[in-house]
Design an enzyme around this catalytic site. Structure first.
Site, PDB file in Angstrom:
ATOM      1  N   ASP A 120      54.420 120.601 111.759  1.00 11.60           N
ATOM      2  CA  ASP A 120      54.022 121.241 112.975  1.00 11.60           C
ATOM      3  C   ASP A 120      52.611 120.992 113.481  1.00 11.60           C
ATOM      4  OD1 ASP A 120      56.032 122.948 113.836  1.00 11.60           O
ATOM      5  OD2 ASP A 120      55.352 124.680 112.658  1.00 11.60           O
ATOM      6  N   LYS A 165      56.621 118.319 114.877  1.00  6.23           N
ATOM      7  CA  LYS A 165      57.529 119.353 115.580  1.00  6.23           C
ATOM      8  C   LYS A 165      56.166 119.792 116.384  1.00  6.23           C
ATOM      9  CE  LYS A 165      59.117 123.431 113.824  1.00  6.23           C
ATOM     10  NZ  LYS A 165      58.367 124.320 114.767  1.00  6.23           N
ATOM     11  N   GLU A 217      56.062 123.196 119.883  1.00  7.07           N
ATOM     12  CA  GLU A 217      56.750 124.194 120.687  1.00  7.07           C
ATOM     13  C   GLU A 217      56.813 124.137 122.102  1.00  7.07           C
ATOM     14  OE1 GLU A 217      55.208 127.985 119.263  1.00  7.07           O
ATOM     15  OE2 GLU A 217      55.386 127.614 117.320  1.00  7.07           O
ATOM     16  N   GLU A 230      64.814 129.190 117.689  1.00  9.23           N
ATOM     17  CA  GLU A 230      64.417 130.460 116.877  1.00  9.23           C
ATOM     18  C   GLU A 230      64.754 131.987 117.636  1.00  9.23           C
ATOM     19  OE1 GLU A 230      60.291 130.201 115.450  1.00  9.23           O
ATOM     20  OE2 GLU A 230      60.229 132.395 114.661  1.00  9.23           O
TER      21      GLU A 230
HETATM   22  O1  KIV Z   1      56.254 127.393 111.006  1.00 10.69           O
HETATM   23  C1  KIV Z   1      57.465 127.418 110.820  1.00 10.69           C
HETATM   24  O2  KIV Z   1      57.821 128.145 109.844  1.00 10.69           O
HETATM   25  C2  KIV Z   1      58.587 127.583 111.816  1.00 10.69           C
HETATM   26  C3  KIV Z   1      59.819 127.733 111.486  1.00 10.69           C
HETATM   27  C4  KIV Z   1      60.084 129.208 111.577  1.00 10.69           C
HETATM   28  C5  KIV Z   1      61.173 126.919 112.363  1.00 10.69           C
HETATM   29  O3  KIV Z   1      58.326 126.864 112.853  1.00 10.69           O
END
Ligand code: KIV
Length: 273
Positions: free
Chosen positions: A92, A122, A124, A191
């Site tokens: 992330d 990843k 958002e 989500e």
């Molecule tokens: O940070 C995380 O754990 C997530 C998941 C909930 C997909 O983004």
């Protein structure tokens, strides 16, 4: 190869994930933040490990995902990368490292790829982060999208309740999902949205759609590993299936250990030199 595990892929890549969707094989994904857990999950055959910014909650004890830094994410990600042999590791981009401008998004992604050795990032959001996604993809870095409940925007939403129940928000989400695919994202996380909408998005896109609280008609599932193993006993959303109750099991084991130490039962003759 067991039927439940699907094809015996030696190494999971973004191309393998596409092949899985094309063949109707569901994709398994869990979070991981450290070496020891990642080694177990990789050995079990998990397809994707997400070094999620949920580390901010479950590893650092913050109330939201907002405080975690890029340096902390790189630390977690490099620990996970050292553990894996087969799985694809997605990391992330934490809050504040990509929203302000595309160059910053690219620089943050390059640090994650170079310093941690990640396989993909990843982030958002939909149309509002399109330029950032473009910039990252231009550098050859695979990007996974994330729509629906996006925890980095918790102060805008106000609650962690189900998103896109209303038609207008559902239409916007579907349009954003199509845009992310068009831009070149290799997969998308949805989500906490209605199951029907999850299925509609998965059927409308060619790329794999992985759900967390998005129903069973998507192409794969992701959970936070601490939640599915029962390390967090106070988090009980409807979408969560718990496979263990580790909070209680560990508590009992530690009570046993304390009692053995206090009573001088531990160590015994065989446990010393
Ligand atoms: O940070 C995380 O754990 C997530 C998941 C909930 C997909 O983004």
């Amino acid at each position: 190869m067991s039927a439940a595990k699907g094809n015996d892929y030696k190494r999971i890549t973004t191309h393998v994930l596409q092949e899985m969707k094309d063949n109707g094989e569901k994709i398994s994904m869990l979070t991981a933040y450290d070496f020891s857990m990642a080694r177990i999950l990789d050995a079990a055959g998990i397809d994707i490990l997400l070094v999620g910014d949920s580390a901010s909650n479950v590893m650092a004890g913050h109330e939201t995902t907002l405080p975690i830094t890029l340096e902390e994410m790189i630390y977690h990600a490099s620990s996970v990368i050292r553990a894996i042999q087969r799985t694809l590791v997605v990391v992330d981009l934490p809050f504040g490292t990509y929203q302000s401008n595309p160059m910053k998004a690219l620089e943050s992604s390059i640090r994650i790829m170079k310093e941690a050795g990640a396989h993909a990032v990843k982030l958002e959001g939909g149309r509002e982060v399109a330029k950032a996604i473009n910039k990252i993809l231009e550098a050859g870095i695979p990007v996974m999208g994330h729509l629906g409940l996006t925890p980095q925007s918790i102060y805008k939403f106000g609650t962690y309740s189900v998103r896109a129940r209303e038609e207008e928000e559902a239409e916007r989400l579907l349009a954003d999902a199509k845009l992310l695919e068009k831009l070149g994202c290799f997969a998308l996380v949805l989500e906490k949205i209605p199951a029907g909408l999850g299925g509609e998005v998965a059927r409308s896109l060619r790329i794999p759609v992985i759900g967390i609280g998005a129903g069973g008609e998507v192409d794969g599932q992701v959970l936070v590993v601490h939640d599915m193993l029962g390390l967090n006993k106070d988090f009980n959303p409807r979408f969560l299936r718990r496979y263990m109750n580790l909070f209680e099991d560990i508590r009992i084991a530690v009570e046993h250990y304390i009692s053995d130490v206090k009573s001088s039962d531990f160590p015994n003759e065989q446990e010393q030199y």
